[in-house]
Each structure stands twice: as C-alpha cells, then as structure tokens.
Design a protein around this motif. Structure first.
Motif, short mmCIF file in Angstrom:
data_model
loop_
_atom_site.label_atom_id
_atom_site.label_comp_id
_atom_site.label_asym_id
_atom_site.label_seq_id
_atom_site.Cartn_x
_atom_site.Cartn_y
_atom_site.Cartn_z
N ARG A 133 0.83 -1.21 0.00
CA ARG A 133 0.00 0.00 0.00
C ARG A 133 0.87 1.26 0.00
N ILE A 134 1.96 1.22 0.74
CA ILE A 134 2.88 2.37 0.75
C ILE A 134 3.50 2.55 -0.63
N GLU A 135 3.98 1.46 -1.23
CA GLU A 135 4.57 1.53 -2.57
C GLU A 135 3.55 2.03 -3.60
N ARG A 136 2.35 1.52 -3.50
CA ARG A 136 1.31 1.89 -4.46
C ARG A 136 0.95 3.37 -4.36
N THR A 137 0.89 3.90 -3.15
CA THR A 137 0.52 5.31 -2.99
C THR A 137 1.71 6.24 -3.18
N GLY A 138 2.92 5.68 -3.08
CA GLY A 138 4.11 6.51 -3.23
C GLY A 138 4.30 7.47 -2.07
N GLU A 145 -4.30 4.08 5.09
CA GLU A 145 -5.43 3.99 6.02
C GLU A 145 -5.16 2.91 7.06
N PRO A 146 -5.33 3.24 8.35
CA PRO A 146 -5.10 2.24 9.41
C PRO A 146 -6.03 1.05 9.26
#
Length: 147
Positions: A133-138, A145-146
């Motif tokens: 998710r971090i990679e995808r959002t950059g 989102e928690p």
C-alpha cells in the motif's frame, strides 16, 4: 532503542541518562523509533504521530533472533550500540521466548490506548500488504489507512 539503552560491554544506561537520550532523539520531527523499552515508551508515544506494532507470533520471531545471533556473532550490528558485539545470551533468549507472557499484554493496552494513527501488523502477510500500500501510494505510512 538498543543504541540508546546500552553502553559498551552490554551495560544498561542508567535510567536518568536513558530518559535524556530518548528525549534528545525524539526532539526533532521525522524518523522512526524502534524498540519496546517500557521505561521510555510513554514519552515516545506522546511524540509519535503513528504507531506500528509488529505483533508477530513467536514461531516467526524466535527463529529470526537465532538467525540474527548466528549471522552476526562476535560483530556489532549497525542497529546496536558500539562495544556490544552479538553474543549468545541465555537470559535474553529466555526473555524473548517468554515475551508473549510478560510484555505483550502491556503492549496491547498501550496500542489500544494510542489515540492517533495506528497499525497492528500480526503476520508476514499483514506486513507485505502494508508495504505494498505504501509503494502503491508513493507516500509514507501516515497516508495509508489504518487497519
């Protein structure tokens, strides 16, 4: 946390000095603070804007500790204080083995009470999803989102 907690020769830093070191370390914005020292946890949580709890089972963590010990035996790891080479320490291994009984309940309470953004990652799959998710959002984890 280990870099602040230990003096050369694996000697614990006296509590007043440890509190000063932690206060200095958290005085600047940014960065990640890793560790579970309960004596300084409250001051670190007060400063934190996010909390990531790697709540992994013993069947994952303990073999990793043993591999780390074997791989680094006799050398000082980059995440360790100077003058503290990796060693076979039965007291630490006993502490790590019994961690779920003596420390996890307190961590659960602290995690639940943390009123800001928090993430509980309880498996390798949770960690992989979180990193994807971090990679995808950059972005950094504070934009994820928690769960």
């Amino acid at each position: 946390m280990d870099q602040l907690f230990f003096e050369p020769g694996w000697k614990p830093t006296p509590k007043p000095e440890l509190a000063k070191r932690v206060a200095a370390a958290i005085s600047e914005d940014g960065g990640v603070f890793d560790g579970n020292n309960s004596g300084t946890l409250q001051m670190r949580l007060e400063k934190a804007h996010s909390l990531i709890w790697l709540d992994l089972p013993l069947w994952i963590t303990f073999p990793r500790i043993i591999r780390r010990l074997v791989r680094n035996y006799g050398t000082v790891r980059p995440d360790m204080a100077d003058g503290c080479p990796e060693r076979f320490d039965m007291e630490f291994l006993r502490w790590a083995w019994t961690f779920p009984q003596h420390s996890r309940p307190r961590q659960e309470i602290e995690f639940e009470a943390f009123g800001k953004m928090k993430y509980r990652l309880a498996s390798k799959r949770d960690i992989s999803r979180f990193l994807r998710r971090i990679e995808r959002t950059g972005t950094t984890w504070d934009a994820v989102e928690p769960k």
